[in-house]
Structure formats: structure tokens, C-alpha cells
Design an enzyme around this catalytic site. Sequence first.
Site, short mmCIF file in Angstrom:
data_model
loop_
_atom_site.label_atom_id
_atom_site.label_comp_id
_atom_site.label_asym_id
_atom_site.label_seq_id
_atom_site.Cartn_x
_atom_site.Cartn_y
_atom_site.Cartn_z
N HIS A 1 0.99 -3.73 7.69
CA HIS A 1 -0.27 -3.58 7.31
C HIS A 1 -0.41 -5.14 6.68
O HIS A 1 -1.45 -5.43 6.63
CB HIS A 1 -0.34 -2.49 6.06
CG HIS A 1 -1.38 -2.28 5.35
ND1 HIS A 1 -2.66 -1.96 5.86
CD2 HIS A 1 -1.85 -2.47 4.08
CE1 HIS A 1 -3.63 -1.94 5.28
NE2 HIS A 1 -3.28 -2.21 3.89
N ASP B 1 -1.31 -7.69 9.05
CA ASP B 1 -2.68 -7.44 9.60
C ASP B 1 -3.63 -7.95 8.44
O ASP B 1 -4.49 -8.76 8.91
CB ASP B 1 -2.90 -5.79 9.49
CG ASP B 1 -4.33 -5.66 10.06
OD1 ASP B 1 -4.86 -6.10 11.06
OD2 ASP B 1 -4.94 -4.64 9.59
#
Length: 110
Positions: free
Chosen positions: A78, A81
Site C-alpha cells: 500500500h 502504491d
Amino acid sequence: MTYEEISEKAMELIMCSGESKVHSMNAIKASKEYDFDTAKEEIKKANKAFSNAHEIQNELLTEETKTGKSLTNILMVHAQDHLSMALMLKDNAIEIIDVYKKIKELEEKI
């Protein structure tokens, strides 16, 4: 690194990336108002925040290379990202600022 340490670094990465994204958006908003001085300052701030995030990423890559242990968890995925999106938004903001500069120049000719 422990799971907790990896997760803490991932959160730092997310925060720095988020800060970069905020400054990039502020730069776009300022350029939309033809406030190019503010846009330039916001891009500088976005670059600094992105640089901080990139430092954290390099630290993690170095640690993983040194130890041979994977530091990947879902929070780290995450975080990566967010880092990618911060870079893309910063690059796009620079291009959008240039477009608004050209629009302003054309409006002044009319």
C-alpha cells in the site's frame, strides 16, 4: 527488522507520499488561478516530501538487500502504491502548470 518496524516505515512512507500529493494538488490549484509563484513553491514542497519518502524507500531496499529477508507486507505494498501515485501526480502537476502558463499567455494576446 521486525514486523512492527516494517509497518512503521510503511506508515512514514505513506505520510511523506501523502504530503507530496497535497503539495502537488496545491500547485495545480494555484496555477489554475495563474498564481505561478505559489505553484512553484508548492512543487518545491512536493519535491521535498517525495525526496523524504524516497529516502525511506531506499533505506528499506538497503535493509532487505543486506539481510536477504523480504520486508514486504500488505501495508508496504500500500505504501509503495502511494509513493508511485505521488510521483505521477507531481510529474502531472508540472505539466499542468505549463499548460496554464500557455493559456494565460494566449488570453493576454486576445
